[in-house]
Design an enzyme around this catalytic site. Structure first.
Site, PDB file in Angstrom:
ATOM      1  CG  HIS A 192     -34.117  23.463  -2.026  1.00 58.16           C
ATOM      2  ND1 HIS A 192     -33.695  24.007  -0.842  1.00 58.16           N
ATOM      3  CD2 HIS A 192     -33.009  22.971  -2.644  1.00 58.16           C
ATOM      4  CE1 HIS A 192     -32.387  23.816  -0.732  1.00 58.16           C
ATOM      5  NE2 HIS A 192     -31.954  23.187  -1.801  1.00 58.16           N
ATOM      6  CD  GLU A 237     -23.967  23.498   1.082  1.00 53.25           C
ATOM      7  OE1 GLU A 237     -24.804  24.049   0.349  1.00 53.25           O
ATOM      8  OE2 GLU A 237     -24.106  22.333   1.467  1.00 53.25           O
ATOM      9  CB  CYS A 270     -23.184  22.587  -7.816  1.00 46.16           C
ATOM     10  SG  CYS A 270     -23.100  22.486  -6.028  1.00 46.16           S
TER      11      CYS A 270
HETATM   12  C1  PEP Z   1     -26.121  25.483  -2.698  1.00 43.56           C
HETATM   13  O1  PEP Z   1     -26.343  25.709  -1.502  1.00 43.56           O
HETATM   14  O2  PEP Z   1     -25.588  26.312  -3.468  1.00 43.56           O
HETATM   15  C2  PEP Z   1     -26.504  24.199  -3.298  1.00 43.56           C
HETATM   16  C3  PEP Z   1     -26.178  23.889  -4.535  1.00 43.56           C
HETATM   17  O3  PEP Z   1     -27.245  23.347  -2.546  1.00 43.56           O
HETATM   18  P1  PEP Z   1     -28.804  23.572  -2.239  1.00 43.56           P
HETATM   19  O4  PEP Z   1     -29.311  24.646  -3.168  1.00 43.56           O
HETATM   20  O5  PEP Z   1     -29.477  22.272  -2.476  1.00 43.56           O
HETATM   21  O6  PEP Z   1     -28.819  23.983  -0.808  1.00 43.56           O
HETATM   22 MG    MG Z   2     -26.810  24.117  -0.156  1.00 42.28          MG
END
Ligand code: PEP
Ligand code: MG
Length: 538
Positions: free
Chosen positions: A188, A429, A500
């Site tokens: 992140h 996911e 995403c």
């Molecule tokens: C993902 O896991 O691909 C996602 C978009 O969520 P995050 O990166 O916030 O875990």
């Molecule tokens: Mg995620």
């Protein structure tokens, strides 16, 4: 010139002085002291300072955010003045001839354990308050060890590791670039850097305090950090900066055009954002909507969870700013690399596979309901969609839908307006969600594939661990097969499906995604126009 090679994390090139970010203060030691009276006076003075700080904080917060938000500081002051708490600290100093720091740390640990074990939820939450007030006295005792991180000039920040919470706490204009030893391309911290257009690299072995203050160039495209760059390197990097500017200027001609393939298929090209302030970047890059608003960033870098009102204001603002365009807000995805102290969650060996996201929300329904109420209330002011992370079972979706129903029914009876047609979707996911996607697709309005987590769970490769980044391959055939399966389930059920995860921005895969039948791609704002160009050529 010294060149340190790492791995690309966020594209871009920056020039500037290095700021070395020291990690947390050292652990507190038990020291024998000879003058007990003097130590008691030290403690009393720090205690008094902490009380005065809380009084000021109470006054300031009441004036700016109102009585309700300020009340926590009043509670902290009462706790700070609690006789048992003070006696525990002074007894440890007297009986064990211990330093005040140690006495406070032991007392904080004991008291917070007592609170944590209580049945009452309200009392349980006091555990974090005890830690908080204790840290306040520790800071007053040794302010030099707890200096708030203040970066006074725009700098390239180097560190062993930087948490998302730390980045959120920095003034954005002061961060020219980020180079860390630890991290991962889909951590992140990396995602935050990309969404804020900050050049960044990780896996930088050999960076340390001795580089503090030195002039450097960080090349986020190649993951290289040039310390004291020579004239030729500086010239080459400047030329690359100019070239990138030109490329962006050319792409800007695509603003305002619809994202349609040569054979007329419309693709929804949305932006991933982490803060309300990122919406400007999304709008400037002509995003057609928000495909992922990571709402958990509202919960980071603070002492308690945001209230319903605070969240409502934020979500309403997002929806209004997007002016009728779809704004998909993901419910709280805390845990793994995004931790908040006030949830008081246990330390876990494997946090990415532990209590995170919807698992926390379903064990803390009051927190979840507060967020859902804020989301549905905000739906009356724009085109909001609600998205749930980390789903692994039908039962979880059923449980969430039951809570959503309750929230909507409460709002109806309170005569609070909301959009009855608010779309409800889930992130796919986890491999589990992919394998049961045929069933899940019949329960929701849309799927958004989160390849960042899907890759780590499919390939058993921690997305945070720089030392195994070669195993973390979002283009692995197994991951692509997972995407294919999910898209098929969505299409068969007649719901829309998007991606995403960071892979959505991989220009080498745009064609593959279009051929599979993906309806939406949600990417960091800077990638909107390059993808539009690619889609238009398909
Ligand atoms: C993902 O896991 O691909 C996602 C978009 O969520 P995050 O990166 O916030 O875990
Ligand atoms: Mg995620």
């Amino acid at each position: 010139m010294l060149v340190i090679e790492g791995t690309r994390m966020s594209d871009g090139i920056s020039f500037g002085a290095i700021y070395f970010l020291k990690n947390k203060p050292a652990t507190i030691e038990h020291k024998k002291i000879s003058d007990i009276e003097k130590e008691l006076v030290r403690f009393e003075a720090a205690h008094e300072t902490a009380c005065l700080q809380l009084e000021d904080l109470y006054k300031e917060t009441k004036e700016t955010l109102g009585e309700e938000n300020a009340s926590i500081f009043d509670i902290h002051k009462l706790m700070l003045k609690d006789i048992d708490y003070i006696e525990s600290i002074t007894n440890i100093i007297k009986n064990q001839a211990a330093n005040a720091e140690y006495a406070i740390a032991v007392t904080a640990k004991n008291f917070s354990e007592i609170f944590s074990c209580m049945d009452d939820d309200y009392m349980k939450e006091r555990a974090i308050d005890v830690k908080d007030i204790s840290e306040r006295i520790q800071k007053a005792l040794n302010p030099e060890h707890y200096k708030p991180i203040e970066i006074n000039a725009p700098s390239i920040i180097i560190a062993d590791d930087i948490t998302p919470g730390e980045i959120v706490g920095f003034e954005k204009s002061m961060i020219l670039g980020i180079a860390t030893v630890k991290g991962g391309a889909t951590s992140h911290t990396a995602i935050l850097a990309r969404s804020q257009a900050i050049p960044a690299a990780f896996g930088m072995q050999g960076i340390g305090e001795e580089l503090d203050g030195k002039f450097a160039v960080l090349d986020g495209f190649s993951g290289k950090l040039y310390i004291d760059p020579d004239e030729a390197t500086k010239k080459e990097m400047k030329a690359r900066v100019d070239e990138n500017c030109k490329k962006r200027e050319l792409l800007s001609q695509l603003k305002g055009l619809p994202t349609i393939t040569a054979d007329g298929r419309k693709i929804n090209l949305y932006a991933n954002i982490n803060h309300i302030s990122d919406i400007d970047e999304a709008v400037n890059n002509d995003a057609e909507g928000i495909g992922l608003f990571r709402s958990e960033f509202l919960y980071l870098d603070r002492k308690s969870a945001p209230s319903e009102e605070e969240q409502f204001i934020a979500y309403k603002k997002a929806a209004e700013r997007m002016g009728g365009k779809k704004t998909i807000i993901r419910t709280l995805d805390i845990g793994a690399d995004k931790q908040v102290d006030y949830f008081n969650l246990p330390n876990e060996e494997n946090p990415a596979m532990g209590l995170r996201a919807i698992r926390i929300c379903l064990t803390k329904p009051e927190i979840f309901k507060t967020q859902l109420r804020a989301l549905y209330r905000a739906s009356a002011f724009g085109n909001i969609a609600v998205m749930i992370p980390m789903i692994i079972s039908v039962q979880e979706v059923e449980e969430v839908l039951r809570i959503v129903k309750e929230v909507k029914s409460d709002l109806r009876s309170e005569k609070i307006p909301f959009d009855e047609k608010t779309e409800f979707g889930i992130m796919v996911e986890t491999p589990a969600a992919v394998m049961i996607s045929e069933t899940l697709a019949k329960m929701v309005d849309f799927f958004s594939i989160g390849t960042n987590d899907l890759t780590q769970y499919t390939l058993a490769a921690d997305r945070q661990n720089s030392s195994i980044s070669s195993f973390y391959d979002a283009k692995h055939p197994a991951v692509l097969k997972m995407i294919e399966l999910t898209v098929k389930s969505a299409r068969d059920a007649g719901i829309w499906v998007g991606i995403c995860g960071e892979i959505a921005a991989d220009l080498e895969l745009t064609e593959t995604f279009l051929k599979l039948g993906v309806d939406e791609l949600s990417v960091s704002p800077r990638m909107i126009l390059p993808i539009r160009e690619k889609v238009m050529l398909f």
